[in-house]
Design a protein around this motif. Structure first.
Motif, PDB file in Angstrom:
ATOM      1  N   GLU A 115     -11.681  23.100 -18.555  1.00  0.00           N
ATOM      2  CA  GLU A 115     -11.613  24.320 -17.748  1.00  0.00           C
ATOM      3  C   GLU A 115     -10.772  24.094 -16.489  1.00  0.00           C
ATOM      4  O   GLU A 115      -9.979  24.947 -16.092  1.00  0.00           O
ATOM      5  CB  GLU A 115     -13.021  24.766 -17.365  1.00  0.00           C
ATOM      6  CG  GLU A 115     -13.055  26.060 -16.590  1.00  0.00           C
ATOM      7  CD  GLU A 115     -14.465  26.464 -16.202  1.00  0.00           C
ATOM      8  OE1 GLU A 115     -14.579  27.406 -15.410  1.00  0.00           O
ATOM      9  OE2 GLU A 115     -15.420  25.853 -16.689  1.00  0.00           O
ATOM     10  N   ALA A 116     -10.933  22.933 -15.855  1.00  0.00           N
ATOM     11  CA  ALA A 116     -10.157  22.616 -14.656  1.00  0.00           C
ATOM     12  C   ALA A 116      -8.673  22.504 -14.988  1.00  0.00           C
ATOM     13  O   ALA A 116      -7.818  22.988 -14.242  1.00  0.00           O
ATOM     14  CB  ALA A 116     -10.657  21.315 -14.033  1.00  0.00           C
ATOM     15  N   THR A 119      -7.325  26.003 -15.633  1.00  0.00           N
ATOM     16  CA  THR A 119      -7.196  26.717 -14.366  1.00  0.00           C
ATOM     17  C   THR A 119      -5.941  26.272 -13.628  1.00  0.00           C
ATOM     18  O   THR A 119      -5.182  27.096 -13.115  1.00  0.00           O
ATOM     19  CB  THR A 119      -8.437  26.483 -13.486  1.00  0.00           C
ATOM     20  OG1 THR A 119      -9.592  26.929 -14.185  1.00  0.00           O
ATOM     21  CG2 THR A 119      -8.323  27.214 -12.163  1.00  0.00           C
ATOM     22  N   GLY A 120      -5.716  24.974 -13.581  1.00  0.00           N
ATOM     23  CA  GLY A 120      -4.527  24.454 -12.908  1.00  0.00           C
ATOM     24  C   GLY A 120      -3.248  24.941 -13.538  1.00  0.00           C
ATOM     25  O   GLY A 120      -2.298  25.328 -12.846  1.00  0.00           O
ATOM     26  N   LEU A 162      -2.841  27.682 -15.361  1.00  0.00           N
ATOM     27  CA  LEU A 162      -2.702  29.118 -15.114  1.00  0.00           C
ATOM     28  C   LEU A 162      -2.293  29.414 -13.681  1.00  0.00           C
ATOM     29  O   LEU A 162      -1.455  30.283 -13.438  1.00  0.00           O
ATOM     30  CB  LEU A 162      -4.010  29.844 -15.441  1.00  0.00           C
ATOM     31  CG  LEU A 162      -4.331  29.977 -16.916  1.00  0.00           C
ATOM     32  CD1 LEU A 162      -5.710  30.587 -17.100  1.00  0.00           C
ATOM     33  CD2 LEU A 162      -3.288  30.817 -17.617  1.00  0.00           C
ATOM     34  N   TRP A 163      -2.855  28.686 -12.723  1.00  0.00           N
ATOM     35  CA  TRP A 163      -2.475  28.904 -11.328  1.00  0.00           C
ATOM     36  C   TRP A 163      -1.007  28.577 -11.128  1.00  0.00           C
ATOM     37  O   TRP A 163      -0.299  29.264 -10.409  1.00  0.00           O
ATOM     38  CB  TRP A 163      -3.321  28.039 -10.410  1.00  0.00           C
ATOM     39  CG  TRP A 163      -4.682  28.579 -10.114  1.00  0.00           C
ATOM     40  CD1 TRP A 163      -5.380  29.501 -10.843  1.00  0.00           C
ATOM     41  CD2 TRP A 163      -5.517  28.227  -9.023  1.00  0.00           C
ATOM     42  NE1 TRP A 163      -6.595  29.727 -10.276  1.00  0.00           N
ATOM     43  CE2 TRP A 163      -6.714  28.963  -9.154  1.00  0.00           C
ATOM     44  CE3 TRP A 163      -5.376  27.349  -7.964  1.00  0.00           C
ATOM     45  CZ2 TRP A 163      -7.758  28.847  -8.247  1.00  0.00           C
ATOM     46  CZ3 TRP A 163      -6.423  27.240  -7.067  1.00  0.00           C
ATOM     47  CH2 TRP A 163      -7.591  27.983  -7.210  1.00  0.00           C
ATOM     48  N   LEU A 216      -6.813  22.886  -5.616  1.00  0.00           N
ATOM     49  CA  LEU A 216      -7.671  22.452  -6.725  1.00  0.00           C
ATOM     50  C   LEU A 216      -8.311  21.082  -6.489  1.00  0.00           C
ATOM     51  O   LEU A 216      -9.091  20.616  -7.317  1.00  0.00           O
ATOM     52  CB  LEU A 216      -6.862  22.402  -8.025  1.00  0.00           C
ATOM     53  CG  LEU A 216      -6.342  23.733  -8.545  1.00  0.00           C
ATOM     54  CD1 LEU A 216      -5.384  23.502  -9.696  1.00  0.00           C
ATOM     55  CD2 LEU A 216      -7.507  24.597  -8.987  1.00  0.00           C
TER      56      LEU A 216
END
Length: 98
Positions: A10-11, A14-15, A17-18, A34
């Motif tokens: 998930e991390a 997220t990274g 996508l950001w 992050l």
């Protein structure tokens, strides 16, 4: 055997996508948000570049494969206007109007 990552999937997602939606923000800025090393974030993004996007349907992947196959059949034009596969090296260039 490879060491298990201390970051969850998930991390990583997220990274990635950001970074994809970051606009003008740098790896360093996003990594600071992050709490990861900028090189770690850069590795995540580089590794994710070749993977299909999560949620992409099989139909979209099949359509993409079909279009790539179709494009491979057509000859390509080069920048100088000649068709690929033909060589005009050493020949005089004929300009229109002569």
């Amino acid at each position: 055997m490879a060491r298990r990552s201390k970051y969850s999937a998930e991390a990583v997602a997220t990274g990635v996508l950001w970074r994809a939606s970051a606009g003008r923000r740098t790896f360093k800025e996003i990594a600071a948000d992050l709490n990861v090393n900028p090189e770690t974030l850069r590795t995540w993004v580089r590794d994710a570049d070749g993977r299909p996007v999560a949620g992409a349907s099989q139909d979209a992947e099949a359509e993409l494969a079909r279009l790539r196959e179709e494009n491979a059949r057509f000859p390509r034009r080069r920048r100088n206007g000649s068709w690929s596969g033909r060589s005009c090296v050493g020949q005089r260039r004929i300009s229109p109007g002569r």
